[in-house]
Scaffold this motif. Structure first.
Motif, PDB file in Angstrom:
ATOM      1  N   SER A 127      31.251  45.455  29.076  1.00 59.42           N
ATOM      2  CA  SER A 127      30.179  44.869  29.888  1.00 59.42           C
ATOM      3  C   SER A 127      29.481  45.994  30.633  1.00 59.42           C
ATOM      4  O   SER A 127      30.141  46.899  31.155  1.00 59.42           O
ATOM      5  N   VAL A 128      28.171  45.948  30.674  1.00 60.17           N
ATOM      6  CA  VAL A 128      27.372  47.043  31.228  1.00 60.17           C
ATOM      7  C   VAL A 128      26.501  46.510  32.354  1.00 60.17           C
ATOM      8  O   VAL A 128      25.770  45.521  32.178  1.00 60.17           O
ATOM      9  N   SER A 129      26.526  47.178  33.496  1.00 60.06           N
ATOM     10  CA  SER A 129      25.715  46.765  34.638  1.00 60.06           C
ATOM     11  C   SER A 129      24.301  47.331  34.518  1.00 60.06           C
ATOM     12  O   SER A 129      24.100  48.423  33.956  1.00 60.06           O
ATOM     13  N   PRO A 130      23.304  46.638  35.050  1.00 61.08           N
ATOM     14  CA  PRO A 130      21.927  47.150  34.986  1.00 61.08           C
ATOM     15  C   PRO A 130      21.736  48.409  35.822  1.00 61.08           C
ATOM     16  O   PRO A 130      20.875  49.227  35.505  1.00 61.08           O
ATOM     17  N   GLN A 131      22.535  48.594  36.881  1.00 58.88           N
ATOM     18  CA  GLN A 131      22.411  49.804  37.696  1.00 58.88           C
ATOM     19  C   GLN A 131      22.806  51.040  36.896  1.00 58.88           C
ATOM     20  O   GLN A 131      22.196  52.104  37.029  1.00 58.88           O
ATOM     21  N   VAL A 180      25.940  37.068  33.129  1.00 58.63           N
ATOM     22  CA  VAL A 180      26.994  36.493  33.964  1.00 58.63           C
ATOM     23  C   VAL A 180      26.572  36.498  35.430  1.00 58.63           C
ATOM     24  O   VAL A 180      26.985  35.633  36.201  1.00 58.63           O
ATOM     25  N   ARG A 181      25.745  37.454  35.817  1.00 56.65           N
ATOM     26  CA  ARG A 181      25.261  37.504  37.201  1.00 56.65           C
ATOM     27  C   ARG A 181      24.510  36.229  37.562  1.00 56.65           C
ATOM     28  O   ARG A 181      24.586  35.746  38.698  1.00 56.65           O
ATOM     29  N   GLU A 182      23.788  35.659  36.613  1.00 54.38           N
ATOM     30  CA  GLU A 182      23.068  34.426  36.892  1.00 54.38           C
ATOM     31  C   GLU A 182      24.031  33.302  37.274  1.00 54.38           C
ATOM     32  O   GLU A 182      23.741  32.493  38.155  1.00 54.38           O
ATOM     33  N   ALA A 183      25.177  33.260  36.611  1.00 58.34           N
ATOM     34  CA  ALA A 183      26.181  32.265  36.986  1.00 58.34           C
ATOM     35  C   ALA A 183      26.716  32.540  38.382  1.00 58.34           C
ATOM     36  O   ALA A 183      26.960  31.611  39.167  1.00 58.34           O
ATOM     37  N   CYS A 184      26.885  33.812  38.717  1.00 54.75           N
ATOM     38  CA  CYS A 184      27.348  34.176  40.058  1.00 54.75           C
ATOM     39  C   CYS A 184      26.340  33.759  41.120  1.00 54.75           C
ATOM     40  O   CYS A 184      26.718  33.269  42.197  1.00 54.75           O
ATOM     41  N   LEU A 185      25.060  33.937  40.839  1.00 56.21           N
ATOM     42  CA  LEU A 185      24.037  33.592  41.822  1.00 56.21           C
ATOM     43  C   LEU A 185      23.989  32.093  42.078  1.00 56.21           C
ATOM     44  O   LEU A 185      23.914  31.646  43.231  1.00 56.21           O
ATOM     45  N   VAL A 186      24.034  31.309  41.010  1.00 57.66           N
ATOM     46  CA  VAL A 186      23.997  29.855  41.176  1.00 57.66           C
ATOM     47  C   VAL A 186      25.242  29.370  41.903  1.00 57.66           C
ATOM     48  O   VAL A 186      25.171  28.533  42.820  1.00 57.66           O
ATOM     49  N   ALA A 187      26.406  29.888  41.523  1.00 54.41           N
ATOM     50  CA  ALA A 187      27.648  29.471  42.180  1.00 54.41           C
ATOM     51  C   ALA A 187      27.661  29.899  43.638  1.00 54.41           C
ATOM     52  O   ALA A 187      28.185  29.176  44.499  1.00 54.41           O
ATOM     53  N   ALA A 188      27.092  31.054  43.945  1.00 54.82           N
ATOM     54  CA  ALA A 188      27.033  31.513  45.336  1.00 54.82           C
ATOM     55  C   ALA A 188      26.138  30.601  46.167  1.00 54.82           C
ATOM     56  O   ALA A 188      26.454  30.291  47.331  1.00 54.82           O
ATOM     57  N   GLN A 251      31.479  41.595  37.184  1.00 54.95           N
ATOM     58  CA  GLN A 251      32.495  42.308  36.397  1.00 54.95           C
ATOM     59  C   GLN A 251      33.729  41.439  36.205  1.00 54.95           C
ATOM     60  O   GLN A 251      34.222  41.272  35.086  1.00 54.95           O
ATOM     61  N   ALA A 252      34.234  40.882  37.293  1.00 52.58           N
ATOM     62  CA  ALA A 252      35.447  40.071  37.212  1.00 52.58           C
ATOM     63  C   ALA A 252      35.215  38.787  36.435  1.00 52.58           C
ATOM     64  O   ALA A 252      36.059  38.369  35.630  1.00 52.58           O
ATOM     65  N   LEU A 253      34.056  38.164  36.647  1.00 49.47           N
ATOM     66  CA  LEU A 253      33.774  36.899  35.973  1.00 49.47           C
ATOM     67  C   LEU A 253      33.626  37.097  34.472  1.00 49.47           C
ATOM     68  O   LEU A 253      34.027  36.242  33.680  1.00 49.47           O
ATOM     69  N   THR A 254      33.067  38.224  34.067  1.00 53.06           N
ATOM     70  CA  THR A 254      32.941  38.511  32.635  1.00 53.06           C
ATOM     71  C   THR A 254      34.314  38.614  31.988  1.00 53.06           C
ATOM     72  O   THR A 254      34.559  38.034  30.921  1.00 53.06           O
ATOM     73  N   GLY A 255      35.222  39.350  32.629  1.00 53.02           N
ATOM     74  CA  GLY A 255      36.566  39.485  32.082  1.00 53.02           C
ATOM     75  C   GLY A 255      37.299  38.158  32.011  1.00 53.02           C
ATOM     76  O   GLY A 255      37.980  37.851  31.019  1.00 53.02           O
ATOM     77  N   THR A 256      37.170  37.345  33.064  1.00 51.25           N
ATOM     78  CA  THR A 256      37.824  36.039  33.066  1.00 51.25           C
ATOM     79  C   THR A 256      37.266  35.148  31.959  1.00 51.25           C
ATOM     80  O   THR A 256      38.018  34.449  31.263  1.00 51.25           O
ATOM     81  N   LEU A 257      35.965  35.158  31.790  1.00 49.58           N
ATOM     82  CA  LEU A 257      35.328  34.326  30.768  1.00 49.58           C
ATOM     83  C   LEU A 257      35.825  34.694  29.380  1.00 49.58           C
ATOM     84  O   LEU A 257      36.259  33.833  28.602  1.00 49.58           O
ATOM     85  N   LEU A 258      35.780  35.964  29.053  1.00 46.78           N
ATOM     86  CA  LEU A 258      36.153  36.401  27.712  1.00 46.78           C
ATOM     87  C   LEU A 258      37.612  36.100  27.408  1.00 46.78           C
ATOM     88  O   LEU A 258      37.952  35.505  26.382  1.00 46.78           O
ATOM     89  N   LYS A 259      38.492  36.496  28.298  1.00 45.93           N
ATOM     90  CA  LYS A 259      39.922  36.384  28.009  1.00 45.93           C
ATOM     91  C   LYS A 259      40.420  34.943  28.073  1.00 45.93           C
ATOM     92  O   LYS A 259      41.280  34.542  27.286  1.00 45.93           O
ATOM     93  N   SER A 260      39.885  34.165  29.020  1.00 44.82           N
ATOM     94  CA  SER A 260      40.356  32.784  29.133  1.00 44.82           C
ATOM     95  C   SER A 260      39.922  31.948  27.934  1.00 44.82           C
ATOM     96  O   SER A 260      40.708  31.157  27.409  1.00 44.82           O
ATOM     97  N   VAL A 261      38.687  32.118  27.490  1.00 46.40           N
ATOM     98  CA  VAL A 261      38.201  31.332  26.340  1.00 46.40           C
ATOM     99  C   VAL A 261      38.945  31.725  25.069  1.00 46.40           C
ATOM    100  O   VAL A 261      39.415  30.864  24.309  1.00 46.40           O
TER     101      VAL A 261
END
Length: 617
Positions: A127-131, A180-188, A251-261
């Protein structure tokens, strides 16, 4: 904390600080058994260990549980999270291409064609960050989108890492964390709304529950995406834990998504999924090492036959990514700047999540008004503005450029107030104002806010509903792992890249030159365009509503992100894994206490060490 966690800077020696809780004292060495008197009585101080003590070692997890120092003298701090570890892992394991076929009886093991030995395969995903992309874009004079394509070519392309590895292993998926950041923004935004509507949001927290995953944060809610800030709060200001957002970082949400699914739906063991995150900050290595961000949260204990597996296995930065390419003899500047061909793309096994993770067009990062750190405040503020027609946002500059206050007003009414605090100097002022007032024991004493000499009340952050907190001055584009101005010339010389007109040139770059360079990185970050990506199944993705707006009204869309679409994706994720959204999306925090300075006799010391290794009496 950030700068000393680079493997490239381990050329000095710093003695461990006095506050290091890693035990350098061990139990006494075992003595030969003497059976001459089986009933001999001895003192507890002479209790012997069963075996000689092992060599002391320090890990990133130890530093998370310490309120003292982090030393660059211990190479163990980065031995599991460096570009060297990436190469070692790629050379040890073959890439799994069809992991979802495992539940049909397909073996997850492969044969090493070089020595004929059987080795376990791994599914490599990055996973690669835009920064990070913005930092490399500024160095090589390309667009942020082109820098992202170059990273994908390095990790997955035919001229990338696979060309020089023993196993030809590469990364099956390279994910843009913007999705995944979009999911973080909505959940926040939903978290803030829940906190404001809850009657318990301003109620006193129960002892020990301030950072629990199942609690609602108190206003002002503080961003939790910056691991440097989280470590600082846990170790030095635990009274702010009830205010921390429970949201996982992208970062954390991406890892959780991939591994849990893949684990729940397609029977791929989490240990066979290797997630590399490329981030702007060294502190992200600390985040990846947190015990709260492992498979123990979303994988039931009876389903796991091994120790918990981290959601993110390794974190490297933009600087380390260049070292990764150089170690393989690859000139990063020579990599293709175009996307990988569609024939080389492996779809994610779940179509709905494939459409979410790999949209047909590249999303823009954000506007300058959103800031360079994910835009949490910006999205939440505009979510409330969409719910209050006729309102407008009023911006007020704080005491410096890293402190900005925002207010959503309609006429004379202030609907909501928020603020942005970047840099530890400003963070210290923030947490100082959040510190609970001490109740005086003097008779007749009043409890209330402090006042200035002229009688005016001191401005308090408790009036804010949400505060976006980041440890780095200037935000995430100025992370410790980004390429600094003093390194640009050396990198370009090695890569054979000519400097562009207008570049900062200085024999000894100082703060002024670094600030100007930071402006170049920010420009690359905010100028990201929605370049089309040539993927197989584009029309299918569009039909699935991947852009987040299909079939949704304008009131539902904030800054191009549909709340209902994201909630639908999260609900689908929870349904196919059988794990609650709370355990998938949110996390917890804990107070880190130190025994430094506390007197402890030998009996207490030995008992404590025995308890640590699972012993006791």
């Amino acid at each position: 904390m950030s700068a000393i966690l680079s493997a490239d800077d381990l050329n000095d020696f710093i003695s461990p600080g006095v506050a290091c809780i890693k035990p350098i004292e061990t139990l006494p060495a075992a003595k030969p058994e003497d059976n001459s008197n089986a009933y001999e009585v001895t003192t507890e101080e002479k209790v012997a260990a069963s075996q000689p003590p092992p060599p002391a070692s320090i890990s990133l997890t130890d530093c998370l549980a310490c309120s003292g120092c982090v030393t660059s003298a211990e190479a163990m701090l980065v031995s599991l999270q460096s570009h060297t570890e990436v190469l070692t892992t790629l050379d040890t394991y073959r890439s799994l291409r069809t992991p979802w076929a495992a539940h049909n009886g397909t073996s997850n093991g492969t044969t090493n064609g070089i020595n004929g030995q059987h080795v376990e395969g791994k599914l490599f995903v990055a996973s690669v960050s835009p920064q990070t992309r913005a930092s490399l874009a500024a160095v090589f004079g390309v667009s942020e989108a082109a820098a992202g394509n170059m990273i994908a070519q390095l990790l997955s392309g035919p001229s990338g890492l696979q060309s020089g590895g023993h196993n030809g292993s590469d990364f099956t998926w390279v994910i843009d964390t913007n999705a995944v950041r979009e999911a973080c923004l909505v959940a926040a935004a939903d978290e803030v709304a829940t906190a404001l509507s809850s009657e318990t949001s301003n109620a006193p927290s129960e002892p020990g529950s301030g950072g629990a995953i199942n609690t609602t944060p108190k206003a002002p809610i503080l961003t939790s995406a910056c691991p440097g800030w989280i470590c600082y709060a846990e170790k030095t200001h635990p009274y702010v834990l009830p205010h921390l957002s429970r949201m996982k970082s992208p970062q954390a949400l991406t890892g959780t998504l991939l591994k849990s699914v893949l684990a729940h739906r397609f029977n791929v063991p989490p240990s066979q999924i290797w997630h590399l995150a490329i981030m702007p900050c060294f502190d992200k290595k600390l985040e990846a090492s947190r015990s709260e961000l492992t498979s123990s949260v979303w994988l039931p204990s009876h389903d796991s036959v091994q120790d918990p597996v981290r959601d993110t296995d390794c974190v490297i930065t933009a600087r380390e990514l260049l070292h990764l390419a150089a170690a393989r003899g690859i000139k990063f500047a020579s990599l293709p700047r175009t996307p990988l061909p569609s024939s080389q793309r492996t779809p994610f096994p779940d179509p709905k999540l494939d459409a979410f993770l790999f949209p047909p067009s590249r999303r823009k990062n954000q506007t300058p008004e959103a800031g360079p750190s994910g835009g949490y405040l910006y999205h939440i503020l505009h979510t409330y503005q969409a719910q209050n027609p006729g309102s407008k946002v009023v911006v007020k500059q704080g005491r410096n450029t890293d402190v900005v206050e925002f207010a959503l007003v309609r006429g004379q009414e202030t609907i909501i107030k928020m603020a942005r605090y970047y840099g530890f100097r400003n963070i210290q002022n923030l947490v100082r104002r959040l510190k609970p007032a001490k109740i005086s024991k003097m008779p007749g004493a009043k409890v209330g806010g402090s006042r200035k000499a002229n009688g005016a009340a001191i401005e308090t952050v408790k009036d804010f509903t949400y505060v976006e907190v980041m440890a780095c001055p200037g935000g995430c584009t100025n992370g410790g792992g980004q390429v600094k101005v003093g390194e640009v010339d050396a990198i370009r010389a090695y890569e054979g890249v000519q400097a562009e007109n207008g570049d900062v040139v200085a024999s000894k770059p100082g703060p002024k030159e670094q600030k100007e360079w930071q402006g170049r990185v920010d420009e690359a970050y905010f100028s990201g365009s929605e370049d089309e990506v040539d993927f197989d199944g584009d029309q299918e993705m569009q039909d699935a509503g991947v852009n987040g707006t299909n079939g949704h009204s304008d009131e539902d869309v904030v800054n191009g992100i549909s709340r209902r679409y994201i909630q639908d994706v999260l609900a689908h994720w929870s349904a196919i894994t059988g794990v609650s959204t709370q355990n998938l999306v949110y996390t917890s925090y804990r107070r880190v206490e130190s025994d430094v300075g506390k007197k402890q006799n030998d009996v207490e010391r030995v008992a404590g060490l025995a308890n640590t290794i699972g012993g006791g009496w």
